[in-house]
Design an enzyme around this catalytic site. Structure first.
Site, mmCIF file in Angstrom:
data_model
loop_
_atom_site.group_PDB
_atom_site.id
_atom_site.type_symbol
_atom_site.label_atom_id
_atom_site.label_comp_id
_atom_site.label_asym_id
_atom_site.label_seq_id
_atom_site.Cartn_x
_atom_site.Cartn_y
_atom_site.Cartn_z
ATOM 1 N N HIS A 140 1.899 -5.571 8.663
ATOM 2 C CA HIS A 140 3.005 -4.922 7.965
ATOM 3 C C HIS A 140 2.945 -3.413 8.158
ATOM 4 C CE1 HIS A 140 6.076 -4.162 4.962
ATOM 5 N NE2 HIS A 140 6.294 -5.464 4.915
ATOM 6 N N HIS A 141 4.119 -2.797 8.334
ATOM 7 C CA HIS A 141 4.188 -1.352 8.549
ATOM 8 C C HIS A 141 3.742 -0.575 7.310
ATOM 9 C CE1 HIS A 141 4.996 2.039 10.917
ATOM 10 N NE2 HIS A 141 6.145 1.699 11.450
ATOM 11 N N ALA A 142 3.709 -1.222 6.155
ATOM 12 C CA ALA A 142 3.176 -0.566 4.962
ATOM 13 C C ALA A 142 1.684 -0.308 5.096
ATOM 14 C CB ALA A 142 3.443 -1.426 3.725
#
Length: 529
Positions: A140-142
């Protein structure tokens, strides 16, 4: 527990079924001599799972309070971590071609990660020809940006084909050993903007901008861009034409990939007195121009691209996301490739000068403020009517040497990024060894025949070379005729083709000299074969 910054959390807030917010990639490897494919991949999977403690955030899951993502959000250790769920072994029906591989990873990339678990997956994929196998990853880009993803990959790999890692490359032990081997000094931690800091914009500006001069510079540049007095500086949503690329998207994806020699693209940059990134943008611009021309929808106004720029301090390998974004003019309205390159170069220079006068934390805050209109329009379904950019073109510095994973040679690494409503095409590239590996991801419905972008990028590169006097005999051009990919050798270009598994041949002549890139030597721990 570690609290997520506002930029990290923004990727979670923006995510929905049609727009997964994870990044990833496909890497191709050649098996070591004499290795059995199934047994070797089984051992790799077992090695990945061989960890008591994983490096952050691979062992962590999300934790929110009563307010959900609108309140404080943290990474906390997952008490029931199941590595068999995250590390998967798959097989293509033989004979597996790149067509089938890209169909599989396109489908995998279109599915959401389970938020009740750590937000990552690794798929080991057997069944390709030429003794190759593939590894598809998504995170995830988070949790990561492109720069940190490369560091995580380096932790897994070695320049020594005889090196075998004992512990999992995802383990905290391996990560600490990798960091200890980096020559750069530890970075000073950057301040992270919490929800409290950013609830009031005035407080955030007062807190984050170092001086009145910085504020004057930022506001004056913003005014010049808004009024058109600076013809080279662009900001999100300004002078962005609408095309079929800028529509709403669904969850289906299509992925294509290709490699080009680094020296060939660098020669174009030198010939036009620009940077490597300028040459990349000019190459993509020519391809987009041709794609839209052939679909009878090339707008009179030039396309604009979001070009991420890293704010990561030297030596910082821990930060999740540390980026800002330049709005680059792709000059697609200019037929002449030389003039188009000059316009792109001027636009990138203006953007760099604008952000270069800010400190990293000022640039990060300004980026967050510029994203506010998009965040407001996204839930209202208006983002495709007033897109912030036409596309995203991201250049991630990779590894300059041929790398091995427990003896398997990595032949190429092709990134897979994100598409969203209003921006249904994303071009990301990673430099690896002597190549530049491109990964193009698109909404399957909104961008039909995206595989032809590979041919158009080659055509655009040839067009730039011809205009600069870097021409070579027609027989050496790749054009639409590409030779089948063979197992890559360390000093030859290894690439994955689009449909039938093809790649462009390296050009044999160049009038422009290129400078050698510095080689990065990752630290590794383990044993020799």
């Amino acid at each position: 527990m570690r609290q997520l910054g506002v930029l990290d959390k923004g990727f979670l807030i923006a995510e929905k079924r049609e727009t997964p917010m994870h990044v990833g990639g496909v890497s191709l490897y050649t098996l070591p001599d004499g290795a059995d494919e199934q047994a070797f991949l089984h051992d790799l999977a077992a090695n990945l799972r061989n960890a008591d403690t994983l490096l952050p955030p691979f062992g962590d899951r999300l934790k929110t309070g009563l307010l959900g993502l609108t309140g404080a959000t943290y990474w906390e250790p997952d008490p029931s971590l199941d590595l068999d769920y995250h590390v998967r072994h798959s097989a293509l029906p033989k004979p597996g071609r790149y067509r089938e591989l890209f169909t599989l990873v396109s489908r995998l990339h279109g599915t959401l990660l389970d938020r009740q678990r750590p937000l990552w997956e690794i798929h080991l994929i057997e069944g390709l020809g030429n003794r190759q196998f593939a590894v598809y990853t998504k995170t995830h880009h988070a949790a990561v940006d492109g720069a940190r993803s490369v560091h995580v990959s380096r932790c897994m790999l070695s320049t020594d084909p005889g090196f075998v890692r004992e512990e999992s490359p995802l383990s905290l032990q391996a990560w600490n050993a990798y960091k200890a081997g980096l020559k750069s000094a530890p970075a000073t931690p950057q301040p992270r903007y919490s929800d409290t800091n950013l609830r009031r914009v005035s407080d955030a500006i007062k807190f984050s901008f170092d001086s009145g001069g910085s504020i004057v510079h930022t506001v004056s540049g913003l005014a010049r861009a808004l009024t058109g007095r600076d013809e080279h500086l662009y900001l999100p949503h300004l002078s962005v034409p609408r095309t079929s690329i800028n529509t709403s998207v669904d969850g289906a994806r299509r992925f294509v990939a290709q490699s080009w020699p680094f020296a060939r693209i660098k020669a174009v940059a030198v010939a036009y007195d620009g940077t490597f990134n300028d040459a990349i943008l000019a190459m993509c611009s020519g391809a987009l121009r041709k794609y839209l021309q052939l679909h009878a929808e090339l707008p009179e106004t030039s396309l604009k691209a979001m070009v991420p720029v890293s704010l990561r301090r030297e030596g910082d390998v821990e930060a999740g996301n540390a980026v800002t974004a330049i709005s680059a003019d792709l000059a697609t309205h200019i037929p002449d490739p030389g003039r188009r390159f000059s316009a792109i170069k001027a636009s990138m220079r203006a953007g760099k000068e604008y952000f270069g006068a800010m400190s990293p934390r000022e640039a990060e805050l300004f980026t967050l403020l510029m994203q506010t209109p998009s965040l407001l329009m996204q839930p209202l379904g208006l983002i495709s009517r007033l897109p912030p950019y036409n596309t995203v073109i991201s250049n991630v510095p990779g590894m300059s040497e041929t790398m091995y994973w427990n003896g398997a040679r990595m032949d190429g690494s092709y990134p897979m990024s994100i598409v969203t409503d209003g921006i249904s095409l994303n071009i990301t590239l990673v430099t690896y060894a002597e190549n530049v590996d491109f990964g193009i991801i698109a909404c399957r419905r909104s961008v039909p025949q995206v595989q032809r972008m590979i041919d158009y990028m080659e055509d655009a590169l040839v067009e730039l070379e011809d205009a600069a006097g870097l021409s070579t005999p027609a027989a050496t051009r790749t054009g639409s005729k590409r030779r089948k990919v063979a197992p890559a050798k360390p000093k030859k270009s290894g690439a994955a083709g689009t449909n039938a598994g093809t790649k462009p041949k390296p050009r044999t002549k160049s009038k422009a000299k290129t400078k050698a890139r510095p080689k990065a030597k990752p630290a590794t721990t383990g044993r020799k074969r």
